[in-house]
Design a protein around this motif. Structure first.
Motif: not given
Length: 208
Positions: A196-198, A202-206
């Motif tokens: 998720y971070k990179s 999956v769509e990036k989602n911090l």
């Protein structure tokens, strides 16, 4: 009711995620309680999974554990064969011997022991005691993952993310990480968070 055999088996379920979320801290606590009530098998789990228990353990206790596992392995108990493999893998009560570890893992894996399939897959992934073979590693991880062994799901996800033994597939890696993460497997949770971070697979989602 504090039955040591039941405590030991519940610890196994919590460690492996068999029907429950993974909780390795609670698993070790249950094994310690069972061990204090005389469960040799619980002591064996601790000796192989908890360095804090293993380091100061009485050698006589370790020998009693190995004797118990050898007796069961001689009767073709897959779990016992797997644990003898672990003993050789980490040099617990025996001289460390990765080839001998792999041999015992193979015996247990052939009987469908998911933990042994995962362990043997790791051996093939890194050429530890066997010839390096990514294809065999993936095959074994897949077998164990299909049985619901959460650590193998994470291992298989890593293979898909890195393209080791299979075509690289970030989306499949994320699916497998999510599967293990939802069951409490810490490495699956970490890898899913990293994706998720990179924005890998999956769509990036911090926030996620």
């Amino acid at each position: 009711q504090g039955n040591p055999d039941a405590l030991c088996e519940l610890g196994v379920c919590l460690w492996d995620g068999r029907g429950v979320h993974v909780n390795q801290v609670e698993a070790k606590a249950l094994w310690r309680e069972a061990s204090s009530k005389g469960s040799v098998e619980a002591a064996g789990h601790l000796a192989q999974r908890d360095p804090d228990y293993r380091a100061p353990a009485d050698p006589a206790v370790i020998e009693a554990i190995l004797t118990r596992w050898r007796e069961r392995a001689a009767k073709s108990h897959a779990d016992a064969q797997h644990f003898i493999g672990l003993s050789y893998d980490f040099g617990i009560g025996v001289t460390q011997d990765h080839a001998e570890a792999a041999r015992w893992y193979q015996l247990a894996a052939d009987q469908g022991c998911a933990a042994a399939q995962r362990a043997l897959g790791y051996c093939y992934e890194f050429g530890q005691g066997v010839a390096l073979d990514y294809g065999k590693a993936v095959q074994l991880f897949r077998l164990a993952a299909k049985s619901g062994y959460v650590t193998a799901q994470t291992n298989l996800g890593w293979c898909y993310e890195t393209g080791v033994g299979v075509p690289k597939d970030d989306a499949e890696a994320v699916r497998l990480y999510r599967l293990s993460a939802q069951q409490g497997e810490p490495h699956g949770q970490f890898n899913l968070g990293r994706c998720y971070k990179s924005g890998t697979g999956v769509e990036k989602n911090l926030a996620e």
